[in-house]
Design a protein around this motif. Structure first.
Motif, short mmCIF file in Angstrom:
data_model
loop_
_atom_site.label_atom_id
_atom_site.label_comp_id
_atom_site.label_asym_id
_atom_site.label_seq_id
_atom_site.Cartn_x
_atom_site.Cartn_y
_atom_site.Cartn_z
N ASN A 322 -1.48 -3.31 -4.96
CA ASN A 322 -1.37 -2.45 -3.67
C ASN A 322 -0.60 -1.16 -4.01
OD1 ASN A 322 -2.94 -3.99 -2.10
ND2 ASN A 322 -1.19 -5.75 -1.79
N LEU A 324 0.05 0.28 -6.61
CA LEU A 324 -0.61 0.76 -7.56
C LEU A 324 -1.97 1.64 -7.07
CD1 LEU A 324 0.05 0.81 -10.58
CD2 LEU A 324 -1.76 -0.88 -11.00
N THR A 325 -2.41 1.06 -6.04
CA THR A 325 -3.75 1.82 -5.40
C THR A 325 -3.07 3.02 -4.71
OG1 THR A 325 -4.32 -0.25 -4.99
CG2 THR A 325 -5.30 1.45 -3.78
N GLY A 326 -1.89 2.89 -4.26
CA GLY A 326 -1.18 4.27 -3.73
C GLY A 326 -0.97 5.14 -4.78
N VAL A 328 -2.23 5.48 -7.75
CA VAL A 328 -3.43 6.08 -8.27
C VAL A 328 -4.26 7.19 -7.32
CG1 VAL A 328 -5.88 5.55 -8.81
CG2 VAL A 328 -3.80 3.82 -9.80
N THR A 329 -4.24 6.73 -6.28
CA THR A 329 -4.82 7.43 -5.12
C THR A 329 -3.95 8.94 -4.91
OG1 THR A 329 -5.50 5.40 -3.78
CG2 THR A 329 -5.36 7.51 -2.64
N PHE A 330 -2.93 8.80 -4.96
CA PHE A 330 -2.09 9.96 -4.43
C PHE A 330 -1.80 10.83 -5.71
CE2 PHE A 330 -1.02 7.77 -0.77
CZ PHE A 330 -1.10 8.49 0.21
N HIS A 332 -4.47 10.91 -7.81
CA HIS A 332 -5.30 11.81 -8.10
C HIS A 332 -5.55 12.97 -7.06
CE1 HIS A 332 -8.20 9.92 -11.02
NE2 HIS A 332 -7.68 8.49 -10.53
N LEU A 333 -5.10 12.66 -5.77
CA LEU A 333 -5.31 13.65 -4.64
C LEU A 333 -4.24 14.92 -5.24
CD1 LEU A 333 -4.87 11.45 -1.59
CD2 LEU A 333 -7.04 12.59 -2.33
N ARG A 337 -5.52 19.19 -6.35
CA ARG A 337 -4.87 20.16 -5.89
C ARG A 337 -4.18 21.11 -7.00
NH1 ARG A 337 -2.70 16.65 -1.89
NH2 ARG A 337 -0.59 16.67 -2.76
N GLU A 356 -3.40 3.38 -14.74
CA GLU A 356 -4.81 2.59 -14.98
C GLU A 356 -4.60 1.65 -15.95
OE1 GLU A 356 -7.53 5.90 -15.85
OE2 GLU A 356 -8.23 6.06 -13.64
#
Lengths: 531, 121
Positions: A322, A324-326, A328-330, A332-333, A337, A356
């Motif tokens: 969970n 880690l999802t954060g 990875v997502t942030f 990437h986001l 930018r 990863e």
């Protein structure tokens, strides 16, 4: 010898010796007594015979002087007759008991005691003149000196010469005129008899002693000694010594007993040997089983340890997914930018890459720990190996790796999910390639083996790699244990393999020589083999 | 407006989903439990539902069963850390549209959501 008489009730020999000894003593005494009596009787009868002759001689000697009524002459003859040694007295008395003549002059004119043997020998009642049915003409008695004396009384019958003599003293109808009585000393005979008795006693005593000794020795040789040997032998056997048979060579009952005893010792020894061998075998068997139990227990502990570790890892891994999802997502986001090629973009790439990597580790962990039941089916060992080998052979990692297949002719089959066994093969190949620095030989051999009377299919994966250090071997199947560089391995490959093998009801072990290579032995239960 | 409902007990996962999807023009609604998700579904209709499987009070599978019973045809994408074949197969059998693994990247999430609309169109 003394010992057997110390407690005669405990010794057969003593009992035998005492019994036979007593018998000998009793019979010897009877013999001695009977012999003595017989001798005495014989001597007495001889003495009586000679005494009779003497009395008859006295009668004959005085016959003429009596006929001629020469009293002085008669008296003198009697005195002369009493002179030889042993003749104590000779006298003549009439049937009324009046002593007419006697070698002892003082007696002449006396009356013979009516109750003495002189009268009572023939008359039961001397007064009435009643005759005894068994007249006794002689008697034995002790004289004043204590010696035996013989008294003989003999009738003087009324001969024709007497009744017809010129003196006419005796009428014809008178049968007995008087009596000649003599007292003879048997002192000499006494002495001889005593000496003979003494000699006989001595002989008997010597005989008894000799026979007893002889019996004792015979007893000792035949009974006591062998019985002692037997008893000592039994004591030795009771003490556990089975190496000394009893040495008795006789063929009598004791000899038979000894040889029976010896064969019993032999049997006992054989039995003891057998027992010792059984004990030895039993001990070995117990040691073997103990070792087996220890190994199984160690294996169980290891399996349980791995299982609980796996459960814990799965929980942790799931929770980590969970956040880690954060990450990875942030990452990437943010990366989107940033200007491409900027320092921030590069830094974020590192974050993404590492995140990863975390995800990959977790995925492996979950694969290792997942407890979901696999699809039940049949695993065709040889097929799966060949398929996996074909799959990896073309990958870059295996370009310089040479595969050697030494597969059993029979199609060996085990229960389970084919993909699980494929994963085992894959892990083995990947590890082998890494251990060989991607260059070397991998040999796979399959064959059937027996373990505790159950058939197994064993697959041996052998590489020509660097080998595993001995101290690393026990930790090999633990999760997260790895010898690879930090970014190369997760340390889960072998623990996953271990988990799968256990799940399939098999076992895995490893044999490694540093610098030469490593072999993994994977055993799975053999369901059937198709030729 | 393409409407997406995210049902997940983990705030960071809900936030990640919203931050990934919102800029791409999706109307994202968040629910922190299966129960709340179902309540929202009673009031509104959504094009795609992102559903976590492991939640404390009501599991994703139970929520999926309710959704499939009440609103058949709803496109549900299962988001799970348990990327096992079994759970995936079960959720698909129950009517889930697709299934993605945690941790997902923005791209994989977008691709999965986008696929629903691509197929629709």
């Amino acid at each position: 010898m003394n010992s057997i008489f110390a407690n005669p009730e405990k010794s057969i020999a003593a009992k035998l010796i005492i019994a036979t000894g007593l018998l000998i003593v009793v019979f010897s005494f009877l013999f001695w007594y009977a012999t003595l009596k017989k001798q005495e009787q014989d001597i007495m009868s001889i003495a009586v015979k000679y005494g009779d002759s003497f009395v008859n001689f006295a009668k004959e000697s005085t016959h003429n002087s009596m006929l001629s009524l020469d009293k002085t002459q008669t008296q003198r003859i009697l005195e002369n007759l009493s002179t030889p040694e042993g003749v104590q007295r000779v006298k003549i008395f009439d049937h009324k008991g009046n002593v007419e003549f006697s070698s002892d002059q003082e007696e002449v004119g006396n009356e013979v005691d009516i109750n003495s043997m002189s009268c009572r020998g023939c008359h039961t009642d001397p007064v009435t003149g009643t005759l005894s049915p068994s007249p006794k003409k002689w008697s034995k008695y002790k004289d004043k000196k204590g010696s035996t004396s013989l008294k003989i009384v003999s009738q003087i019958y009324n001969d024709v010469s007497c009744s017809s003599a010129s003196c006419h003293v005796h009428p014809e109808e008178q049968k007995i005129l008087g009596f000649v009585e003599t007292d003879l000393s048997l002192a000499l005979l006494d002495e001889a008899l005593f000496k003979q008795g003494l000699a006989l006693t001595a002989y008997v005593i010597i005989f008894v002693i000799a026979v007893s000794l002889f019996l004792g020795i015979i007893n000792y040789k035949i009974v006591t000694n062998p019985v002692h040997k037997l008893s000592d032998g039994m004591k030795q056997v009771a003490g556990g010594d089975l190496d000394h048979p009893v040495q008795i060579d006789s063929i009598d009952e004791i000899g038979v007993l000894a040889s029976t005893f010896n064969s019993m010792i032999k049997d006992l020894k054989a039995a003891a040997g057998q027992k010792a061998r059984w004990t030895q075998t039993l001990e070995e068997e117990v040691a073997k089983k103990t070792e087996e139990i220890k190994r199984t227990q160690t294996g169980l502990i290891q399996t349980e340890k791995l299982a609980s570790l796996g459960r814990m890892a799965a929980g942790v891994a799931h929770e980590i997914n969970n956040p880690l999802t954060g990450v990875v997502t942030f990452a990437h986001l943010m990366r989107q930018r940033c200007k491409p090629g900027s320092d921030d973009a590069e830094d974020l790439d590192v974050i993404i890459e590492q995140a990863e990597r975390c995800a990959k580790i977790i995925k492996n962990l979950l694969t290792f720990a997942r407890a979901t039941p696999s699809e039940k089916g049949k695993i065709h060992i040889n097929n799966v190996i060949t398929k996996t080998m074909t799959l990896v052979k073309n990958q870059e990692k295996f370009h310089n790796v040479k595969f050697h297949m030494d597969l059993a002719d029979a199609n060996l089959v085990t229960d389970g999910d084919g993909t699980q066994f494929q994963q085992i093969c894959l892990n083995m190949f990947l590890n082998a390639a890494d251990a060989m620095n991607l260059r070397g030989d991998i040999t796979v051999k399959t064959h059937q083996v027996e373990e505790k009377d159950k058939p197994f299919v064993e697959t041996i994966f052998t590489d020509t790699g660097s080998g595993i250090k001995e101290e690393d071997l026990p930790k090999l199947f633990e999760p997260f244990f790895t010898t690879k560089p930090v970014d190369k391995g997760t340390g889960l490959g072998l623990s996953i393999t271990h988990g799968i093998v256990k799940h399939l009801g098999g076992s895995i072990r490893v044999k490694s020589t540093l610098g030469q290579g490593t072999s993994f032995f994977v055993r799975l239960p053999l369901i059937k083999q198709e030729i | 407006m393409k409407k997406v409902l995210v049902i997940d007990d983990e705030p960071i996962v809900r936030l990640s989903s919203k931050r990934t999807l919102a800029p791409e023009g999706y109307d994202v609604t968040l629910a922190d439990s299966g129960r709340e998700g179902i309540e929202i579904l009673e009031r509104e209709t959504f094009d795609v539902i992102l559903l976590d499987l492991k939640m404390p009070d009501m599991s994703g599978i139970d929520v999926l069963k309710v959704i499939m019973e009440k609103w058949p045809g709803t496109k549900v994408i299962i988001v799970t850390g348990y990327s096992t074949v079994d759970t995936a197969v079960e959720s698909l059998r129950l009517g889930a549209y697709n299934h993605i693994e945690k941790p997902f990247t923005p791209n994989s999430l977008l691709a999965a959501v986008k696929e629903v609309f691509d197929k629709k169109d």
